[in-house]
Structure formats: structure tokens, C-alpha cells
Design an enzyme around this catalytic site. Structure first.
Site, mmCIF file in Angstrom:
data_model
loop_
_atom_site.group_PDB
_atom_site.id
_atom_site.type_symbol
_atom_site.label_atom_id
_atom_site.label_comp_id
_atom_site.label_asym_id
_atom_site.label_seq_id
_atom_site.Cartn_x
_atom_site.Cartn_y
_atom_site.Cartn_z
ATOM 1 N N LYS A 126 0.805 -1.229 0.000
ATOM 2 C CA LYS A 126 0.000 0.000 0.000
ATOM 3 C C LYS A 126 0.835 1.274 0.000
ATOM 4 O O LYS A 126 0.314 2.372 -0.128
ATOM 5 C CB LYS A 126 -0.935 0.015 1.220
ATOM 6 N N GLY A 163 16.234 6.999 23.707
ATOM 7 C CA GLY A 163 16.481 5.612 23.304
ATOM 8 C C GLY A 163 17.925 5.414 22.864
ATOM 9 O O GLY A 163 18.366 6.045 21.918
ATOM 10 N N ILE A 212 20.110 0.899 18.567
ATOM 11 C CA ILE A 212 20.863 1.083 17.322
ATOM 12 C C ILE A 212 20.354 2.279 16.526
ATOM 13 O O ILE A 212 21.136 3.103 16.050
ATOM 14 C CB ILE A 212 20.824 -0.219 16.493
ATOM 15 N N ASP A 237 8.912 -8.749 10.726
ATOM 16 C CA ASP A 237 8.744 -7.963 11.954
ATOM 17 C C ASP A 237 7.396 -8.176 12.627
ATOM 18 O O ASP A 237 7.259 -7.879 13.814
ATOM 19 C CB ASP A 237 8.867 -6.460 11.654
ATOM 20 N N LEU A 249 14.783 -7.490 12.134
ATOM 21 C CA LEU A 249 15.899 -7.202 11.238
ATOM 22 C C LEU A 249 15.497 -7.575 9.818
ATOM 23 O O LEU A 249 14.864 -8.611 9.599
ATOM 24 C CB LEU A 249 17.137 -8.018 11.657
ATOM 25 N N HIS A 298 46.589 -10.547 2.935
ATOM 26 C CA HIS A 298 47.309 -9.466 3.612
ATOM 27 C C HIS A 298 47.565 -8.341 2.609
ATOM 28 O O HIS A 298 47.955 -8.612 1.483
ATOM 29 C CB HIS A 298 48.646 -10.012 4.163
#
Lengths: 121, 494
Positions: free
Chosen positions: B54, B208, B211, B341, B348, B473
Site C-alpha cells: 500500500k 532511546g 541502534i 517484523d 531485522l 594481507h
């Protein structure tokens, strides 16, 4: 002629044992198992669930409330607009100008004593 | 009487008939990361798939007002901050002043969002997913009504009934409001409003310390705001390992963020261009007055089921409003699955994506898989923070004996060449088997590096398995290798 990389790979024994190939999933058993993240093993159709309709009755949706400053919130009521005009016949500008019959009578001493005493017994 | 009854019946059945009717193998309600991934996967598996959204754009909260725009702001604000404060060190002299163009800053973010949401639409076309723009709601157990949304470009023009053999609910989550605080998305904002502030606030207070709050705090601190984070708990970072959380707080404090921990917000009211906030120390009860130019309410998110008509078919929720499912994502109806969710588990995007794939695989093949012990978390501050698996606190609580391997980035060559050496890699392994149990990284590129830890966790690798794999490396990933070396033996470069 095989390249060095291929020959070396063939001689190398990995230290980690890999299974290789496509995953073979174990079919799910015919039993209803709680979701791993469900609290206290909550399952659908169990007595601890809440019907969505009941939950939504006490649910306050998230709303963006546009800001209105204090001066904006006090709306002048257009129904009662004051117009200054001269007094007309039969009008007085103040209650004190009315005959004693229409004026507010103060509370008498007796009445005050009566009220302070708790009223009628 | 009979006539009116017949007329009524005829009218209602005509109305139903007038609504367009379509049939699909699977209908997905919600086009966020869970929904759109599920839709694409379902189509790839040969199912006739429809997705209802929507918003007008696919991608859900993540692409539109979450992960993506916030990462764009984080990246560009970090670049701005580095140019302003760190370029001379690196031998880059800037003639003149480095100035933020806020309009272009926002435009850059909006461009990325538009590209990605458009990209998802292209993927739908490529995979032949039928995309319905409208509000999807249950008509009955086997059909979804798509209602037109007024003002939405491309919305279905009339109510459309989608009959489906399988339905996947992926309606996501919304901002959790804070009681008594009115969010106007101008001065008192949620995470959505924080992404589009019209000016850089001089004083930015955040309610809050999770994150979202810390990421937004990082952005505006870099752009010049004085940021204060107010958090009820005694530590920031919600589910972070305690040592990582305190190190993160130290780094953010060094960057200029202020923290009021163990503090609750009593009230917040806007007065013109200023927000007046009253806070209270949780322990002492002492109150304090704060003033902000912008106030972000970031106390979390909650499942979103409004408009779904879940009550019509008797779907159930738990006390937090999450739709209740079993381990196969089934609601009380086996053909109605729920992901993302709006149901259990961490909120997440990548968790929703994994569930979307698994749910569809259950539909097609009867099997699916998500490993909830191996879902990484990332905070995109600078330095980045990422973790997967168990924390030290969780291992202690479970009574598991473990060993720790730690390696600081200051000893990593690549970090040194980049002049970006803050942070460390911390590895937790089982003390007997030396199997990897958890990985916690604070430092450059942590979000990318955590994938190696996830792979190792999935394979049941030991610290030695990881340490004996050749890492290129000079790379930051060598720090991961060295931390594993430190866990079971001794590090070589520290």
C-alpha cells in the site's frame, strides 16, 4: 597437462569436513512445534494467544500530530462577535442599574450562620 | 419483504461480482524485505505469485525510511566529518571551507532510495510477480481484498479479490510511540522524520540508546549538532555484549555524544522551534530540564497489523501484538504463513528475508530453514559494531565454559594504513571443543567481517579451523583470524 592449482588441490586433505552437494532437508514431522523465538513456547490456537480483534480494541495507532502553536489553538468563535453599539430602549449597561428586584442579593448573616452550621438537620 | 430480501441478495452478490477477481498460487501481503524476497523466491520456484503493497513503493520500511536512507546519511556524514577533521593528517590540504549542502545531502539519500525501490519493481517484472498497489486485507481465509488507496499513483482502481491457495503475511512493523509525547515529524520526530530534518539542529536529543538512536545521533553529531542520548537502561546498545557496549559508548563519547543513562523522559513538549524535555534519574528521582531543537523518539518498533482484517478470520497475537505462528511460520491456518517484523524474532531486514525464503520453500517443498542462532546484528556507527552468536553474558547465564580471544585493530596492518584503528575483534569459543560460539567486532568494516563469523558458526568451525584459513594481507579480516588464534593459542601480531 593439469595446472599446479588442480594438482595441489587433489593432494590436499581439508581439515574441516564438508558434506558437499545440495542440502538434503529432513521432512518436518507431523507435529506442531513452537517457533524458536516464541515466548514460553506459544503456539497458534493455544489459550494464551489473544484474538487480533481484542488486541486492536485497546490499541492506539501511531499518529503524526502536526504541531499547532498556542496562538493557533485558540480559535475565535465567530458565532459570538462583539459589536459596540448604543443602548436601545429598555436596555441597561449594568445589573446595578436594574431595580432592586433584579439585583443579586447578598447572603444575610443568618443565612451564613445556617450554612456554616451544616444546613438543615 | 421477499422482494426486498431478493433485491438485497442480488445487490450484495452483484457488488462482489463487480469487484475484480484474480487467482494466484500465493499472495504476499507486504512488499518489504520479507515480502518482496518471498515473492521473488516463490516466482522462481514456479508459483503464480502476487504481492500487495500500500505504500506505493516496494522495499518496506528498510528501503524507504529505514536501513537504506540511514546508511546513505551515515556514509556521507562520515565523509564530510573526515574531510573536515581528518584530511590534513592524511596529506590532503583543502583550500577554502568544507561546507555541507543539506539539500544535496538529502537528495543523494533520496536518489539511492528511488533507485533501489525501482530496482525491486524491475525484479518483480523480471520474475513475473504480479504487483498490486493497494491495501491488502483478509476477505476470508482463502482470499485477500485489495482496496484502492486514495491518492496513490498506480493503485488498483477498484476493490480486487485475490483468491490464493497460500497467503504470506509480511506487514512489518511501525514506530512505537512514547506515551504523552506528540510526534510531529518536524521538531519531535520518529526515525522517519529524523532522516529528513529540514535543518541541522544545534541541540539534538534522542530518547532511546538502541541502534536507531545511536546511528541517527552519529549522523547529526558529525554534521555539527550537540547530541544527547537519554536511555532508561544503565547501558546502551540493547542486545550488545556488555564490553562491546561500553567500548562503543566510549568511542561515541569521544565523538561528542553525551549520554544520560538510567534516565527516563517524563515529558517532552514543543514550544515553537524548541522542545522542552523533563528527564528523571531512575534511581534518585532527581529531575532535570533539557531543551532541544529536535527530539528523536527511538524507543523501538512494534508489529503492524492495522487494516489487515486479521480479526475477520480470527488470527491471534501475543501480548506484544505479534502474530502467533509455529516453527513452519504457520498461523492457526496452515496455508496462512507469517514472516518478518510482524511476528516473533529480532526485527531485522535480513531475518525477514531468510524467513521469506524459508516460508516459500515450505509452501513448495514442505521444508525450510532459518538458523535463529546465527542472525548477525550490525550498527553502522563509526567505528561499526557487529555481532553474531552468543554474548559473554548469555554464556555465563547458560553455564557454558568458554574462552575469549581478542585482537585490537591497532595491531592490524590494514587498519593502520587507513588510519582507522579504533576497536577490536572478540571471539568466544567453547573451552573444551573450541567451537566458535560468538563473535563481536567493533571497528572498521565490522558489518562485512561478521559474515565470515556467521559462516564459521553455521559450519560449526573451531577457532583453529578459522585461524588456519589463509586470510589475504593486508586486510582487516586478518584481525578476525588473529582473534581466533588468540582464542585457542597466541596471536602472532600482538
Amino acid at each position: 597437462m593439469r595446472s599446479t592449482c588442480v594438482r595441489l588441490a587433489q593432494h590436499y586433505t581439508p581439515m574441516i569436513r564438508f558434506i558437499g552437494g545440495r542440502h538434503h532437508h529432513t521432512p518436518h514431522l507431523n507435529e506442531i512445534v513452537p517457533h524458536p523465538c516464541a515466548e514460553n513456547g506459544l503456539l497458534p490456537n493455544s489459550k494464551d494467544t489473544i484474538p487480533a480483534g481484542e488486541f486492536l480494541k485497546s490499541f492506539r495507532p501511531f499518529k503524526v500530530i502536526p504541531y499547532r502553536s498556542r496562538s493557533e489553538t485558540i480559535q475565535p468563535d465567530n458565532r459570538y462577535k462583539f459589536h459596540q453599539r448604543p443602548l436601545q430602549e429598555g436596555e441597561k449597561s449594568h445589573a446595578y442599574e436594574l431595580s432592586p428586584r433584579f439585583q443579586f442579593k447578598g447572603i444575610s448573616e443568618d443565612e451564613m450562620e445556617f450554612i456554616n452550621g451544616g444546613g438543615a438537620l | 419483504m421477499l422482494r426486498s430480501f431478493v433485491t438485497k441478495r442480488t445487490f450484495s452478490s452483484s457488488a462482489a461480482w463487480l469487484a475484480a477477481k484474480k487467482q494466484h498460487d500465493v499472495v504476499i501481503i507486504g512488499g518489504g524485505p520479507g515480502g518482496y524476497i518471498a515473492a521473488i523466491k516463490a516466482a522462481q520456484l514456479g508459483l503464480d505469485t502476487a504481492c500487495v503493497e500500500k505504500r506505493g513503493r516496494l522495499g518496506g520500511t528498510c528501503l524507504n525510511v529505514g536501513c537504506i536512507p540511514s546508511k546513505a546519511l551515515l556514509n556521507n556524514s562520515q565523509m564530510y566529518h573526515q574531510m573536515k577533521t581528518d584530511s590534513k593528517n592524511r596529506g590532503i590540504d583543502i583550500k577554502g571551507e568544507v561546507v555541507l549542502n543539506l539539500e544535496q545531502f538529502q537528495k543523494a539519500k533520496d536518489t539511492v532510495v528511488k533507485q533501489l525501490t525501482g530496482g525491486v519493481e524491475m525484479l518483480f517484472k523480471k520474475n513475473k510477480v504480479t504487483y498490486y498497489k493497494g491495501l491488502g486485507a483478509f476477505e476470508n481465509e482463502n482470499s485477500i481484498k485489495v482496496k484502492p488507496v486514495e491518492g496513490l499513483d498506480g493503485s488498483v482502481s477498484k476493490e480486487t479479490i485475490l483468491e490464493a491457495k497460500n497467503i504470506v503475511v509480511a506487514t512489518g512493523s511501525e514506530v512505537t510511540p512514547f506515551p504523552g509525547i506528540k510526534i510531529d515529524e518536524e521538531r519531535i520526530v520518529s526515525s522517519t522524520g529524523a532522516l529528513s530534518l529540514k535543518e541541522i539542529p544545534k541541540r539534538f536529543i534522542i530518547l532511546g540508546g538502541g541502534i536507531i538512536g545511536l546511528e541517527m545521533g552519529s549522523v547529526y553529531s558529525r554534521l555539527g549538532s550537540k547530541v544527547t542520548v537519554v536511555e532508561f537502561q544503565p547501558k546502551i546498545g540493547a542486545s550488545m555484549d556488555d564490553e562491546v557496549a561500553s567500548t562503543t559508548q566510549k568511542f561515541l563519547k569521544k565523538q561528542g555524544l553525551d549520554f544520560k543513562l538510567g534516565t527516563k523522559v517524563v515529558s517532552a513538549e514543543r514550544n515553537g522551534d524548541v522542545v522542552n524535555i523533563i528527564v528523571e534519574d531512575v534511581k534518585s528521582g532527581k529531575q532535570d530540564k533539557l531543551e532541544a531543537d529536535a527530539f528523536l523518539v527511538a524507543v523501538g518498533r512494534r508489529p503492524y497489523i492495522q487494516g489487515l482484517d486479521a480479526e475477520k478470520i480470527g488470527l491471534e497475537v501475543d501480548k506484544r501484538g505479534r502474530l502467533v505462528i509455529d516453527d513452519q511460520f504457520n498461523s492457526k491456518f496452515p496455508h496462512i504463513k507469517v514472516i518478518g517484523d510482524v511476528t516473533f524474532g529480532p526485527m531485522l531486514a535480513h531475518k525477514a528475508e531468510e524467513e521469506g525464503i524459508a516460508a516459500v520453500e515450505y509452501i513448495k517443498n514442505g521444508v525450510g530453514h532459518v538458523n535463529y542462532n546465527n542472525i548477525p546484528s550490525v550498527m553502522y556507527s563509526h567505528p561499526e559494531v557487529a555481532w553474531v552468536g552468543k554474548t559473554e553474558e548469555q554464556l555465563k547465564e547458560a553455564g557454558i565454559n568458554y574462552k575469549v580471544g581478542k585482537f585490537p585493530f591497532i595491531a592490524n596492518s590494514r587498519a593502520k594504513t587507513n588510519l582507522d584503528t579504533e576497536g577490536f575483534v572478540k571471539i568466544l569459543i567453547d573451552s573444551e571443543t573450541e567451537r566458535l560460539l560468538g563473535a563481536h567486532i567493533i571497528g572498521p568494516n565490522a558489518g562485512e567481517m561478521i559474515a565470515e563469523a556467521g559462516l564459521a558458526l553455521e559450519y560449526g568451525a573451531s577457532a583453529e579451523d578459522i585461524a588456519r584459513v589463509c586470510h589475504a594481507h593486508p586486510t582487516l579480516s586478518e584481525a578476525f583470524k588473529e582473534a581466533n588464534l588468540a582464542a585457542f593459542d597466541k596471536p602472532l601480531n600482538f
